[in-house]
Design an enzyme around this catalytic site. Structure first.
Site, PDB file in Angstrom:
ATOM      1  N   GLY A 274       1.415  -3.643  14.183  1.00  0.00           N
ATOM      2  CA  GLY A 274       1.884  -4.826  13.462  1.00  0.00           C
ATOM      3  C   GLY A 274       3.255  -4.583  12.864  1.00  0.00           C
ATOM      4  O   GLY A 274       3.676  -3.439  12.674  1.00  0.00           O
TER       5      GLY A 274
ATOM      6  N   VAL B 185       2.581  -4.321  22.853  1.00  0.00           N
ATOM      7  CA  VAL B 185       1.446  -5.226  22.601  1.00  0.00           C
ATOM      8  C   VAL B 185       1.835  -6.705  22.605  1.00  0.00           C
ATOM      9  O   VAL B 185       0.968  -7.572  22.540  1.00  0.00           O
ATOM     10  CB  VAL B 185       0.689  -4.881  21.283  1.00  0.00           C
ATOM     11  CG1 VAL B 185       0.037  -3.514  21.359  1.00  0.00           C
ATOM     12  CG2 VAL B 185       1.590  -5.022  20.056  1.00  0.00           C
TER      13      VAL B 185
ATOM     14  N   ASP C  32      10.309 -10.498   7.016  1.00  0.00           N
ATOM     15  CA  ASP C  32      10.139 -11.413   5.885  1.00  0.00           C
ATOM     16  C   ASP C  32      11.379 -12.275   5.589  1.00  0.00           C
ATOM     17  O   ASP C  32      12.491 -11.746   5.493  1.00  0.00           O
ATOM     18  CB  ASP C  32       9.825 -10.602   4.608  1.00  0.00           C
ATOM     19  CG  ASP C  32       8.525  -9.805   4.703  1.00  0.00           C
ATOM     20  OD1 ASP C  32       7.814  -9.949   5.710  1.00  0.00           O
ATOM     21  OD2 ASP C  32       8.235  -9.057   3.756  1.00  0.00           O
TER      22      ASP C  32
ATOM     23  N   ILE D  32      -0.530   3.914   9.060  1.00  0.00           N
ATOM     24  CA  ILE D  32      -1.988   3.782   8.952  1.00  0.00           C
ATOM     25  C   ILE D  32      -2.640   4.264  10.249  1.00  0.00           C
ATOM     26  O   ILE D  32      -3.661   4.955  10.218  1.00  0.00           O
ATOM     27  CB  ILE D  32      -2.377   2.321   8.633  1.00  0.00           C
ATOM     28  CG1 ILE D  32      -1.858   1.931   7.246  1.00  0.00           C
ATOM     29  CG2 ILE D  32      -3.892   2.128   8.714  1.00  0.00           C
ATOM     30  CD1 ILE D  32      -2.053   0.460   6.878  1.00  0.00           C
TER      31      ILE D  32
ATOM     32  N   TYR E  68       3.850 -13.653   8.799  1.00  0.00           N
ATOM     33  CA  TYR E  68       2.878 -12.552   8.675  1.00  0.00           C
ATOM     34  C   TYR E  68       1.535 -13.063   8.139  1.00  0.00           C
ATOM     35  O   TYR E  68       0.470 -12.707   8.656  1.00  0.00           O
ATOM     36  CB  TYR E  68       3.474 -11.499   7.740  1.00  0.00           C
ATOM     37  CG  TYR E  68       2.702 -10.204   7.615  1.00  0.00           C
ATOM     38  CD1 TYR E  68       2.744  -9.235   8.615  1.00  0.00           C
ATOM     39  CD2 TYR E  68       1.954  -9.926   6.464  1.00  0.00           C
ATOM     40  CE1 TYR E  68       2.068  -8.030   8.482  1.00  0.00           C
ATOM     41  CE2 TYR E  68       1.270  -8.723   6.324  1.00  0.00           C
ATOM     42  CZ  TYR E  68       1.326  -7.778   7.343  1.00  0.00           C
ATOM     43  OH  TYR E  68       0.651  -6.591   7.202  1.00  0.00           O
TER      44      TYR E  68
ATOM     45  N   LYS F  54      -1.899 -12.830  10.196  1.00  0.00           N
ATOM     46  CA  LYS F  54      -2.995 -12.010   9.676  1.00  0.00           C
ATOM     47  C   LYS F  54      -4.235 -12.859   9.355  1.00  0.00           C
ATOM     48  O   LYS F  54      -5.360 -12.386   9.490  1.00  0.00           O
ATOM     49  CB  LYS F  54      -2.526 -11.214   8.450  1.00  0.00           C
ATOM     50  CG  LYS F  54      -1.485 -10.131   8.788  1.00  0.00           C
ATOM     51  CD  LYS F  54      -2.057  -9.079   9.733  1.00  0.00           C
ATOM     52  CE  LYS F  54      -1.139  -7.894   9.934  1.00  0.00           C
ATOM     53  NZ  LYS F  54      -1.700  -6.878  10.828  1.00  0.00           N
TER      54      LYS F  54
ATOM     55  N   ASN G 242      -4.335  -2.240  15.629  1.00  0.00           N
ATOM     56  CA  ASN G 242      -3.675  -1.911  14.373  1.00  0.00           C
ATOM     57  C   ASN G 242      -2.162  -2.170  14.395  1.00  0.00           C
ATOM     58  O   ASN G 242      -1.547  -2.307  13.334  1.00  0.00           O
ATOM     59  CB  ASN G 242      -3.960  -0.416  14.080  1.00  0.00           C
ATOM     60  CG  ASN G 242      -3.010   0.182  13.079  1.00  0.00           C
ATOM     61  OD1 ASN G 242      -3.106  -0.092  11.887  1.00  0.00           O
ATOM     62  ND2 ASN G 242      -2.065   0.988  13.555  1.00  0.00           N
TER      63      ASN G 242
ATOM     64  N   TYR H  57      -1.897  -3.172  -0.323  1.00  0.00           N
ATOM     65  CA  TYR H  57      -0.643  -2.450  -0.076  1.00  0.00           C
ATOM     66  C   TYR H  57      -0.907  -0.953   0.075  1.00  0.00           C
ATOM     67  O   TYR H  57      -1.497  -0.328  -0.789  1.00  0.00           O
ATOM     68  CB  TYR H  57       0.348  -2.723  -1.208  1.00  0.00           C
ATOM     69  CG  TYR H  57       0.871  -4.143  -1.143  1.00  0.00           C
ATOM     70  CD1 TYR H  57       2.086  -4.424  -0.527  1.00  0.00           C
ATOM     71  CD2 TYR H  57       0.127  -5.208  -1.651  1.00  0.00           C
ATOM     72  CE1 TYR H  57       2.557  -5.722  -0.424  1.00  0.00           C
ATOM     73  CE2 TYR H  57       0.582  -6.516  -1.553  1.00  0.00           C
ATOM     74  CZ  TYR H  57       1.800  -6.765  -0.947  1.00  0.00           C
ATOM     75  OH  TYR H  57       2.262  -8.048  -0.840  1.00  0.00           O
TER      76      TYR H  57
HETATM   77  P1  NDP Z   1       3.951   1.141  10.606  1.00  0.00           P
HETATM   78  O1  NDP Z   1       5.257   0.418  10.670  1.00  0.00           O
HETATM   79  O2  NDP Z   1       3.918   2.526  10.071  1.00  0.00           O
HETATM   80  O3  NDP Z   1       3.267   1.153  12.043  1.00  0.00           O
HETATM   81  C1  NDP Z   1       3.272   0.028  12.853  1.00  0.00           C
HETATM   82  C2  NDP Z   1       2.807   0.436  14.218  1.00  0.00           C
HETATM   83  O4  NDP Z   1       2.830  -0.715  15.070  1.00  0.00           O
HETATM   84  C3  NDP Z   1       3.695   1.494  14.852  1.00  0.00           C
HETATM   85  O5  NDP Z   1       2.910   2.597  15.224  1.00  0.00           O
HETATM   86  C4  NDP Z   1       4.284   0.810  16.081  1.00  0.00           C
HETATM   87  O6  NDP Z   1       4.304   1.642  17.214  1.00  0.00           O
HETATM   88  C5  NDP Z   1       3.312  -0.324  16.328  1.00  0.00           C
HETATM   89  N1  NDP Z   1       4.010  -1.431  16.980  1.00  0.00           N
HETATM   90  C6  NDP Z   1       4.960  -2.256  16.463  1.00  0.00           C
HETATM   91  N2  NDP Z   1       5.391  -3.111  17.397  1.00  0.00           N
HETATM   92  C7  NDP Z   1       4.703  -2.821  18.541  1.00  0.00           C
HETATM   93  C8  NDP Z   1       4.716  -3.330  19.854  1.00  0.00           C
HETATM   94  N3  NDP Z   1       5.506  -4.365  20.222  1.00  0.00           N
HETATM   95  N4  NDP Z   1       3.890  -2.777  20.772  1.00  0.00           N
HETATM   96  C9  NDP Z   1       3.079  -1.743  20.431  1.00  0.00           C
HETATM   97  N5  NDP Z   1       3.021  -1.213  19.208  1.00  0.00           N
HETATM   98  C10 NDP Z   1       3.838  -1.745  18.272  1.00  0.00           C
HETATM   99  O7  NDP Z   1       3.007   0.183   9.772  1.00  0.00           O
HETATM  100  P2  NDP Z   1       1.628   0.458   9.013  1.00  0.00           P
HETATM  101  O8  NDP Z   1       0.999   1.685   9.528  1.00  0.00           O
HETATM  102  O9  NDP Z   1       1.878   0.305   7.601  1.00  0.00           O
HETATM  103  O10 NDP Z   1       0.783  -0.815   9.492  1.00  0.00           O
HETATM  104  C11 NDP Z   1      -0.284  -0.742  10.432  1.00  0.00           C
HETATM  105  C12 NDP Z   1      -1.045  -2.059  10.391  1.00  0.00           C
HETATM  106  O11 NDP Z   1      -1.594  -2.248   9.080  1.00  0.00           O
HETATM  107  C13 NDP Z   1      -0.193  -3.290  10.674  1.00  0.00           C
HETATM  108  O12 NDP Z   1      -0.924  -4.212  11.428  1.00  0.00           O
HETATM  109  C14 NDP Z   1       0.071  -3.841   9.296  1.00  0.00           C
HETATM  110  O13 NDP Z   1       0.350  -5.213   9.319  1.00  0.00           O
HETATM  111  C15 NDP Z   1      -1.234  -3.530   8.607  1.00  0.00           C
HETATM  112  N6  NDP Z   1      -1.155  -3.493   7.171  1.00  0.00           N
HETATM  113  C16 NDP Z   1      -0.293  -2.632   6.542  1.00  0.00           C
HETATM  114  C17 NDP Z   1      -0.258  -2.610   5.166  1.00  0.00           C
HETATM  115  C18 NDP Z   1       0.639  -1.691   4.428  1.00  0.00           C
HETATM  116  O14 NDP Z   1       0.687  -1.831   3.199  1.00  0.00           O
HETATM  117  N7  NDP Z   1       1.320  -0.749   5.053  1.00  0.00           N
HETATM  118  C19 NDP Z   1      -1.108  -3.488   4.365  1.00  0.00           C
HETATM  119  C20 NDP Z   1      -1.968  -4.346   5.129  1.00  0.00           C
HETATM  120  C21 NDP Z   1      -1.981  -4.330   6.474  1.00  0.00           C
HETATM  121  P3  NDP Z   1       5.589   2.549  17.606  1.00  0.00           P
HETATM  122  O15 NDP Z   1       6.055   3.184  16.325  1.00  0.00           O
HETATM  123  O16 NDP Z   1       5.101   3.495  18.611  1.00  0.00           O
HETATM  124  O17 NDP Z   1       6.604   1.587  18.153  1.00  0.00           O
END
Ligand code: NDP
Length: 246
Positions: free
Chosen positions: A90, A62, A94, A15, A153, A157, A88, A185
């Site tokens: 996360g 983060v 689970d 995202i 989670y 959230k 963003n 989702y």
């Molecule tokens: P991804 O797994 O594709 O991306 C997650 C991102 O979080 C990565 O870019 C990663 O960075 C970063 N991240 C994880 N841990 C750390 C950390 N310790 N420090 C810094 N950065 C971190 O997930 P999505 O893009 O799907 O999700 C993005 C957000 O949207 C999240 O908060 C998720 O909970 C939320 N969300 C997602 C949904 C979905 O269906 N996909 C639905 C609802 C909410 P890097 O790769 O550089 O480590």
């Protein structure tokens, strides 16, 4: 007028990548924050450049308060004042509550909830001084409705929106808006990692009959980040295809 500057945590993820691009399309200078290996981040940056996207990148874990402080300081010193912050980053880990380890609880609370405080804490003072800011926190449908296997989670959230509302009260007088987006989702690796039969069951519950595209979330982020969007604050905008209606 100088370009607005945005920081997107998890800015290279499923995202986040779409958010970074859409903000860039609006003429905003985007810093994609990452925690992956530096070489992988550089490769992502190079790949984007080939497609016409010139992103700055910045490292922060983060879950680490000091790492977030260092990142914000470096950006403000080397690039400029942060106008837009998209929290963003996360993860999910689970397990049913009765089987969840303390490690899986802690890492999700730290990555998905404490991180919002850790990053915002260092970015918000500059926004206050300049009397301008847009803070957008990415929550989830599962923080609104709960989800089996996700006490960590769902708690993190849900907590995000409490943070949004409290901060919105504190900074409204400084023309800073703070909002939550709760996607349903979305077709990213996070959801594609869910076993196919479970994914099919989830999709069957969505009135739109499909997952969201990352760009559909990014579009609402850009809307909230717009300068003209100056009166929406403390809101929680659902993007879930009708999956859950409050
Ligand atoms: P991804 O797994 O594709 O991306 C997650 C991102 O979080 C990565 O870019 C990663 O960075 C970063 N991240 C994880 N841990 C750390 C950390 N310790 N420090 C810094 N950065 C971190 O997930 P999505 O893009 O799907 O999700 C993005 C957000 O949207 C999240 O908060 C998720 O909970 C939320 N969300 C997602 C949904 C979905 O269906 N996909 C639905 C609802 C909410 P890097 O790769 O550089 O480590």
């Amino acid at each position: 007028m100088a370009k607005r500057i945005a920081v997107v945590t998890g800015g290279m993820g499923g995202i986040g990548h779409a958010i970074s691009r859409e903000l860039h399309d609006q003429g905003i200078r985007v810093i994609a924050a990452y925690s992956r290996k530096h070489e992988a981040a550089l490769a992502w940056q190079e790949e984007q450049k080939k497609e016409g996207y010139n992103f700055d990148i910045a490292y922060a874990d983060v879950t680490d308060f000091q790492s977030c402080a260092d990142m914000i300081k470096k950006i403000e010193t080397e690039i400029g004042p942060i106008d837009i912050l998209v929290n963003n980053a996360g993860i999910t880990r689970d397990h049913a509550c009765c089987k969840m380890s303390k490690e899986d609880w802690d890492i999700v609370i730290n990555t998905d909830l404490s991180s919002i405080f850790y990053v915002t804490r260092h970015a918000v003072n500059g926004m206050k001084e300049r009397n301008y800011g847009r803070i957008i926190n990415i929550s989830s449908i599962n923080g609104q409705k709960g989800q089996y296997g996700q006490v960590n989670y769902s708690a993190a959230k849900a907590g995000i929106h409490g943070f949004t509302k409290a901060l919105a009260l504190e900074v409204a007088k400084h023309h800073i808006t703070v909002n939550t987006i709760s996607p349903g989702y979305v077709a990213t690796d996070m959801v594609m990692a869910v076993p196919e039969e479970i994914r099919a069951k989830i999709i069957a519950q969505i009135p739109m009959g499909r997952l969201a595209e990352p760009e559909e979330v990014a579009h609402v982020v850009t809307f909230l980040a717009d300068e003209k969007n100056s009166y929406i604050t403390g809101a929680n905008i659902a993007i879930n295809g009708g999956h859950y209606m409050l």
